[in-house]
Design an enzyme around this catalytic site. Structure first.
Site, PDB file in Angstrom:
ATOM      1  N   GLU A  80      12.342   1.132  -1.454  1.00 38.34           N
ATOM      2  CA  GLU A  80      11.099   0.475  -1.863  1.00 38.34           C
ATOM      3  C   GLU A  80      10.518   1.130  -3.108  1.00 38.34           C
ATOM      4  OE1 GLU A  80       8.324   0.306   1.374  1.00 38.34           O
ATOM      5  OE2 GLU A  80       9.801  -0.563   2.726  1.00 38.34           O
ATOM      6  N   LYS A 100       7.896   3.133  -5.043  1.00 38.55           N
ATOM      7  CA  LYS A 100       6.942   4.153  -4.589  1.00 38.55           C
ATOM      8  C   LYS A 100       5.698   4.053  -5.463  1.00 38.55           C
ATOM      9  CE  LYS A 100       6.552   8.950  -3.222  1.00 38.55           C
ATOM     10  NZ  LYS A 100       5.221   9.192  -3.726  1.00 38.55           N
ATOM     11  N   ARG A 152      -5.071   9.452   4.620  1.00 39.99           N
ATOM     12  CA  ARG A 152      -3.924  10.188   5.129  1.00 39.99           C
ATOM     13  C   ARG A 152      -4.362  11.333   6.051  1.00 39.99           C
ATOM     14  NH1 ARG A 152       1.253  12.265   1.923  1.00 39.99           N
ATOM     15  NH2 ARG A 152       0.250  11.424   0.109  1.00 39.99           N
ATOM     16  N   GLU A 201      -0.061   1.438   0.524  1.00 39.08           N
ATOM     17  CA  GLU A 201      -0.569   2.235  -0.598  1.00 39.08           C
ATOM     18  C   GLU A 201      -1.450   1.341  -1.451  1.00 39.08           C
ATOM     19  OE1 GLU A 201       0.459   5.459  -0.742  1.00 39.08           O
ATOM     20  OE2 GLU A 201       0.111   6.100  -2.806  1.00 39.08           O
ATOM     21  N   LYS A 213      12.023  10.379  -0.380  1.00 40.82           N
ATOM     22  CA  LYS A 213      11.468   9.970  -1.674  1.00 40.82           C
ATOM     23  C   LYS A 213      12.320  10.496  -2.819  1.00 40.82           C
ATOM     24  CE  LYS A 213       8.299  13.805  -1.488  1.00 40.82           C
ATOM     25  NZ  LYS A 213       6.948  14.248  -1.278  1.00 40.82           N
TER      26      LYS A 213
HETATM   27  P1  AMP Z   1       4.555  12.164  -1.482  1.00 41.43           P
HETATM   28  O1  AMP Z   1       3.047  12.016  -1.461  1.00 41.43           O
HETATM   29  O2  AMP Z   1       5.096  12.364  -2.824  1.00 41.43           O
HETATM   30  O3  AMP Z   1       5.024  13.127  -0.448  1.00 41.43           O
HETATM   31  O4  AMP Z   1       5.153  10.758  -1.006  1.00 41.43           O
HETATM   32  C1  AMP Z   1       4.786  10.149   0.173  1.00 41.43           C
HETATM   33  C2  AMP Z   1       3.689   9.145  -0.104  1.00 41.43           C
HETATM   34  O5  AMP Z   1       4.147   8.089  -0.923  1.00 41.43           O
HETATM   35  C3  AMP Z   1       3.208   8.425   1.116  1.00 41.43           C
HETATM   36  O6  AMP Z   1       2.288   9.210   1.819  1.00 41.43           O
HETATM   37  C4  AMP Z   1       2.552   7.199   0.542  1.00 41.43           C
HETATM   38  O7  AMP Z   1       1.205   7.507   0.242  1.00 41.43           O
HETATM   39  C5  AMP Z   1       3.264   7.005  -0.779  1.00 41.43           C
HETATM   40  N1  AMP Z   1       4.023   5.745  -0.901  1.00 41.43           N
HETATM   41  C6  AMP Z   1       4.020   4.963  -1.985  1.00 41.43           C
HETATM   42  N2  AMP Z   1       4.815   3.906  -1.829  1.00 41.43           N
HETATM   43  C7  AMP Z   1       5.339   3.983  -0.595  1.00 41.43           C
HETATM   44  C8  AMP Z   1       6.262   3.169   0.160  1.00 41.43           C
HETATM   45  N3  AMP Z   1       6.790   2.057  -0.331  1.00 41.43           N
HETATM   46  N4  AMP Z   1       6.568   3.586   1.409  1.00 41.43           N
HETATM   47  C9  AMP Z   1       6.043   4.725   1.913  1.00 41.43           C
HETATM   48  N5  AMP Z   1       5.176   5.524   1.250  1.00 41.43           N
HETATM   49  C10 AMP Z   1       4.834   5.172   0.011  1.00 41.43           C
END
Ligand code: AMP
Length: 615
Positions: A278, A280, A300, A330, A451
């Site tokens: 997906e 991000k 969160r 998001e 991610k």
């Molecule tokens: P990170 O904050 O870099 O650890 O990445 C995780 C965060 O990405 C999640 O907590 C979401 O806030 C965000 N996010 C953005 N797009 C997506 C998506 N398609 N699926 C899941 N999380 C997403």
């Protein structure tokens, strides 16, 4: 229960030398607290007067506390303030003054947990005329009856600064310790009598398993019901079997799952096989629950932030066809003028307590939903992701600000890499790969989500001087200035052309917008100037005349911009460009060149690769 008994434990916990010792003191305390006071004690330890998701903040100003201390002890406010400035801790200040208090109120009573909790709660709930006086009175009641140690905590709790250093996991450990105590004691006796090393080891294993099993059960309940006060109360009343009653309920947040990271597409596919990938989005994560017309939005950290997003509340009522559900996504601010998403620095401005309406018009949000955990009486957390996604698709109506996250099913690393590059080019943060068969793993980081982001070290730390080649009229508030965004270009010195490289909608103050419109409106032209190469068509073309200094997060490949674009290849673009200032001393031919941009891109890529190798 008397508050004094509690603060004696607080005192010990504050001085505990290790987490284990702290957990032991906590478990002793929890063992003594009756079920009827359990919720209150848990919230007070968390420095709260309600579970986090109820959004009841306890934070009062230092002034109020200082006045309370002064009133209860007979020392002047200024004196109290002076001591506070020296110690930096109002709790210690309160304690010291309480020790040498000049006056003893007649109206003292022994403080109980309930009395302390409800006075603090009333203080936090009182608003409007006379509320300041009421707060002072309620606080004075507590201080008047407090011992020095009690006063230390009575001063700290309303400041939201209890300083015990006890986190939720320690509270859960302490309960697991209490619940297993009896069995653990029996096992300890057995161990003493053990006839062989082997038997001793078996008993040790059993002891460990016992505690872990209970702890997991407590955490599993907490994961779907973020109210540790209530969970502790249930444990106290009915033991772990009581936890079976806990069900997912809209309005009570679920602890969010977290993503793992892997540096390359190849590793992701090796780990997950065919997976969902997906976009991000770089905004903020929202867990939204709906129960008929009641919508709640949680951050969160499970804070209730419902009030901040009026447009999402409305959209949930009209676009979500389920009666009851808990979904996650998001939210990102969307720039109507450039049809692009704003960078995080702009989106974050929507997290505010004041001027909510004004900002929601200035920076409207889009919410990209990516998961569903509960829907119309059914728990979806245990179901595999592909099923959850199908459900999610079936409950969203198109045509509003709620959208589905963009998703592609991928089994080839090359395809994943390509999708990633595309998303970066669109100004997104990267991609999120998801295990199609995984359940929703609340409160944990597992390989159900992986991610893949651009390395931060690869970020552009240089500025670029760009030529303005056109502009877009503003929408919403920006119509006042006649300018909402700029179309900017680099200079191709070999071809002597200006190639589009960025649409810039941020970084300009209201004054700059007005000033720019003033000067640009004087040089507009009806058709694209000959030396300008751009597939994007702005509302107004201008003669290349002005140069602006611009900062961006990085350079990406893009099909939309003409910088460095050859027949069958993508061009280059700036990700999250922000205008810094107008450079009145630069000629357009002195602007950053196409060649420089390509060099910067290649350097950035090498740095990113080095970073990956470092990991
Ligand atoms: P990170 O904050 O870099 O650890 O990445 C995780 C965060 O990405 C999640 O907590 C979401 O806030 C965000 N996010 C953005 N797009 C997506 C998506 N398609 N699926 C899941 N999380 C997403």
């Amino acid at each position: 229960m008397q508050f004094d008994q509690v603060t004696q434990y607080f005192d010990k916990i504050e001085q505990a030398s290790s987490r284990l010792v702290m957990t032991q003191y906590l478990s002793e305390l929890f063992d003594k607290v009756p079920a009827s006071d359990t919720k209150e004690i848990i919230y007070l330890i968390q420095g709260r007067i309600a579970p986090q998701f109820e959004g009841k903040e306890i934070g009062f100003g230092e002034k109020l506390i200082m006045e309370g201390i002064s009133k209860a002890t007979g020392f002047a406010r200024e004196e109290v303030e002076e001591m506070f400035n020296k110690t930096g801790d109002l709790g210690n200040t309160a304690e010291e003054y309480m020790k040498k208090r000049k006056q003893q109120s007649l109206a003292t009573e022994e403080l109980t947990i309930k009395k302390v909790f409800y006075n603090l709660k009333k203080m936090s709930e009182s608003t409007g005329i006379g509320s300041q006086e009421l707060k002072k009175k309620l606080l004075a009641e507590l201080f008047n009856s407090a011992s020095p140690t009690e006063a230390r905590y009575i001063a700290r709790i309303p400041l939201g600064n209890i300083r015990l250093g006890v986190g939720d996991p320690t509270i859960m450990d302490a309960y697991a310790m209490i619940i297993t105590k009896h069995e653990q004691d029996t096992l300890a006796l057995e161990k003493k009598k053990a006839k062989s090393k082997k038997e001793e080891k078996r008993i040790e294993d059993e002891q460990r398993k016992l505690k872990v099993g209970i702890r997991e059960k407590i955490e599993a309940a907490y994961n779907i019901h973020s109210d540790l006060g209530e969970i502790a109360e249930i444990l106290k009343k009915d033991g772990t079997s009581g936890l079976d009653k806990i069900k997912i309920t809209p309005g009570t947040p679920i602890r969010p799952t977290a993503a793992e990271r892997l540096p390359t597409a190849k590793e992701i596919i090796e780990k997950l096989g065919t997976c969902a990938v997906e976009s991000k989005y770089d905004g903020f994560r929202l867990q939204v629950s709906k129960d008929g017309d009641k919508v709640k939005i949680f951050s969160r950290q499970s804070e209730d932030i419902t009030q901040m997003f009026p447009e999402i509340i409305e959209a949930m009522k009209t676009q979500l066809v389920a009666k009851k559900c808990i979904v996650e996504g998001e939210a990102l601010a969307f720039n109507e003028t450039t049809q692009e998403y704003y960078p995080f620095q702009v989106t974050i401005q929507r997290k505010r307590k004041y001027e909510i309406e004004k900002k929601s018009k200035e920076y409207p949000l889009n919410l990209f939903l990516f998961d569903v955990m509960y829907c119309d009486g059914e728990n979806y957390m245990e179901k595999p992701f592909f099923e959850r996604r199908k459900k999610l698709e079936s409950i969203i109506k198109d045509g509003g600000i709620i959208k589905l996250s963009e998703q592609k099913i991928i089994s080839d690393p090359k395809e994943l890499e390509q999708f990633f590059e595309e998303k970066i080019a669109q100004g997104l943060e990267g991609v999120m790969a998801k295990d199609l068969n995984a359940s929703y793993i609340a409160g944990a980081r597992k390989f159900a989500w992986i991610k893949m982001k651009r390395s931060y070290k690869g970020m552009l730390d240089d500025t670029l001087d760009l030529v303005i080649i056109g502009y877009y009229s503003g929408k919403g508030k920006r119509t006042e200035f006649g300018l909402g965004a700029l179309l900017a270009a680099v200079y191709n010195h070999k071809k002597d052309t200006f190639e589009s490289v960025a649409k810039i909608g941020t970084g300009m103050s209201e004054e700059t917008l007005a000033e720019l419109e003033g000067i640009l409106s004087k040089i507009t032209v009806k058709i694209k100037p000959a030396r300008v190469i751009s597939e994007l068509i702005p509302e107004h073309w201008v003669q290349p005349h002005y140069v602006i200094e611009t900062r961006a997060d990085e350079i990406t490949k893009s099909p939309m911009h003409s910088c460095g674009k050859e027949k069958d290849t993508n061009g280059y673009a700036l990700r999250f460009p922000r205008m810094i200032k107008l450079l009145s001393d630069k000629k357009v031919e002195q602007a950053t060149t196409t060649e420089e941009v390509i060099n910067m891109y290649n350097i950035q890529k090498r740095v990113a690769m080095d970073n990956t190798e470092e990991k």
